[in-house]
Enzyme design. Structure first.
Site, PDB file in Angstrom:
ATOM      1  N   GLY A   1      57.091  38.172  34.618  1.00 48.99           N
ATOM      2  CA  GLY A   1      58.095  39.218  34.698  1.00 48.99           C
ATOM      3  C   GLY A   1      58.907  39.381  33.435  1.00 48.99           C
ATOM      4  O   GLY A   1      59.613  40.381  33.265  1.00 48.99           O
TER       5      GLY A   1
ATOM      6  N   CYS B   1      50.155  37.733  37.943  1.00 46.37           N
ATOM      7  CA  CYS B   1      48.987  37.436  38.772  1.00 46.37           C
ATOM      8  C   CYS B   1      47.834  38.390  38.471  1.00 46.37           C
ATOM      9  O   CYS B   1      46.687  37.956  38.268  1.00 46.37           O
ATOM     10  CB  CYS B   1      49.367  37.500  40.241  1.00 46.37           C
ATOM     11  SG  CYS B   1      50.233  39.019  40.725  1.00 46.37           S
TER      12      CYS B   1
ATOM     13  N   ARG C   1      49.815  44.659  46.652  1.00 43.15           N
ATOM     14  CA  ARG C   1      50.620  44.381  47.836  1.00 43.15           C
ATOM     15  C   ARG C   1      52.042  44.912  47.613  1.00 43.15           C
ATOM     16  O   ARG C   1      52.526  45.008  46.490  1.00 43.15           O
ATOM     17  CB  ARG C   1      50.618  42.886  48.142  1.00 43.15           C
ATOM     18  CG  ARG C   1      51.170  41.990  47.011  1.00 43.15           C
ATOM     19  CD  ARG C   1      52.625  41.691  47.219  1.00 43.15           C
ATOM     20  NE  ARG C   1      53.169  40.855  46.162  1.00 43.15           N
ATOM     21  CZ  ARG C   1      53.849  41.306  45.127  1.00 43.15           C
ATOM     22  NH1 ARG C   1      54.003  42.597  44.942  1.00 43.15           N
ATOM     23  NH2 ARG C   1      54.363  40.483  44.237  1.00 43.15           N
TER      24      ARG C   1
ATOM     25  N   GLY D   1      47.054  46.498  32.051  1.00 44.00           N
ATOM     26  CA  GLY D   1      46.094  46.576  30.948  1.00 44.00           C
ATOM     27  C   GLY D   1      46.717  46.187  29.616  1.00 44.00           C
ATOM     28  O   GLY D   1      46.210  45.292  28.917  1.00 44.00           O
TER      29      GLY D   1
ATOM     30  N   HIS E   1      46.552  41.209  46.414  1.00 39.62           N
ATOM     31  CA  HIS E   1      46.081  42.402  45.712  1.00 39.62           C
ATOM     32  C   HIS E   1      44.557  42.481  45.796  1.00 39.62           C
ATOM     33  O   HIS E   1      43.875  41.459  45.939  1.00 39.62           O
ATOM     34  CB  HIS E   1      46.446  42.350  44.222  1.00 39.62           C
ATOM     35  CG  HIS E   1      47.891  42.080  43.950  1.00 39.62           C
ATOM     36  ND1 HIS E   1      48.909  42.882  44.393  1.00 39.62           N
ATOM     37  CD2 HIS E   1      48.488  41.091  43.240  1.00 39.62           C
ATOM     38  CE1 HIS E   1      50.069  42.403  43.972  1.00 39.62           C
ATOM     39  NE2 HIS E   1      49.837  41.317  43.273  1.00 39.62           N
TER      40      HIS E   1
END
Length: 346
Positions: A115, A145, A173, A200, A225
């Site tokens: 983050g 992740c 998610r 990306g 995900h």
């Protein structure tokens, strides 16, 4: 630091990632969990105490309030940092940027999570891609992740000379499961407003040579995900050759719908059956029987456990920064063995 001297690891923030990192550190032979620091007074830090983890408060005020709530607190975060060789910052998004100056002033090695911006550490880490460049550094950033999964899978193809460019769609998610009562979405999907989505460009902080574009949409579930990828390969290849490339990564596990893995909930249930802490899927779970090759084009899909996939990367980053294990392969194997990674095969 010698191999006979365990690394003393501090964890700042005992939330979704912090508690999982703590559990992983606790089973490493070359590490000691010096303690965990937090600010909460509820069930979360109490769980750390029940596991026997030394608990610290972020500040003296937090120590006082946590003790008033009946918790056995060993001291402040500053006290924890004094007895540690490295700190893993697992605080909420953007707080680590404020904490980094404290770590630097103490001359303490540190790791932040995905983050935080890449610029904060000038290094982003995925063990199978760039372990060597992290050895001996003062700090690094464990990428998110989704980015971790992208680097793992594309690196496997790249190392086999198969990767030209990749385009992926991410079904994300809505929120972490434990927070689903506080937010999230229902009866809708929410596209990320820009193409490429941030994953990306984030992958290119690890490997600038990747030709990768991602698109993402948030969907109303909290388990994990799913990624769908279309890859232009450098040449025509067989399905078996592509599968062999993916098998070369110890952190990619091939699964099959024919074995009952028809949805992400069944995979999470299998993790529970294996006895994994927090039902953790540390690997990328890639559907072998769904994978399709048409000449030089490749199509595949996989699942990403957003709460677990970065945990082994964090353990390897600890070894790299502290130089306790300069060899990537040896560190990855030690981490895999300790966490049971690679045990999905039926």
């Amino acid at each position: 630091m010698s191999l006979q001297t365990p690394i003393r690891v501090a964890i700042n923030g005992y939330g979704v990632i912090g508690k999982r990192v703590a559990d992983a550190v606790a089973v490493q032979q070359d590490m000691i969990l010096a303690g965990v620091a937090d600010v909460a007074e509820d069930w979360r830090p109490r769980a750390a105490l029940r596991k026997g983890y030394p608990l610290f408060g972020a500040t003296q005020e937090h120590v006082a309030s946590m003790r008033a709530a009946g918790m056995d607190v060993a001291g402040t975060l500053d006290n924890l940092l004094e007895i540690s060789d490295i700190v893993i910052d697992c605080t909420p998004k953007h707080l680590a940027s404020k904490n980094m100056e404290t770590y630097r002033q103490r001359g303490l090695k540190y790791i932040v999570q995905g983050g935080e911006p890449h610029e904060g550490t000038s290094h982003s880490f995925v063990a199978e891609s760039n372990y060597d460049s992290a050895v001996g550094r003062d700090c690094t950033r464990i990428v998110s992740c989704n980015t971790t999964s992208i680097i793992r899978t594309l690196t496997a193809l790249k190392r086999h000379g198969l990767l030209l460019r990749a385009r992926g769609t991410l079904l994300r998610r809505a929120t972490d499961p434990w927070e689903s009562h506080m937010g999230g979405i229902m009866n809708t999907v929410v596209p990320e407003p820009e193409i490429p989505s941030h994953q990306g460009p984030d992958a290119q902080t690890v490997d600038p040579d990747l030709d990768v574009v991602t698109m993402a949409v948030k969907i109303p579930q909290t388990l994990a995900h799913i990624h769908y990828w279309s890859v232009q390969m450098t040449r025509e290849a067989s399905k078996d050759e592509v599968l062999d490339a993916f098998r070369s990564s110890s952190r990619i596990s091939l699964i099959r719908t024919g074995d009952g893995f028809t949805a992400i909930n069944s995979i999470k249930e299998f993790m529970a059956d294996l006895g994994r802490p927090h039902d953790s899927l540390y690997e990328v779970a890639l559907w072998e029987d769904m994978l399709k090759v048409q000449g030089s084009e490749l199509f595949y899909a996989y699942m990403v456990d957003n709460q677990a996939i970065v945990i082994p990367e964090t353990i390897d980053a600890i070894r790299a920064l502290t130089r306790v294990e300069p060899d990537a392969g040896k560190s990855i194997k030690a981490t895999n063995d300790s966490l049971g990674i690679g045990s999905l095969d039926l």
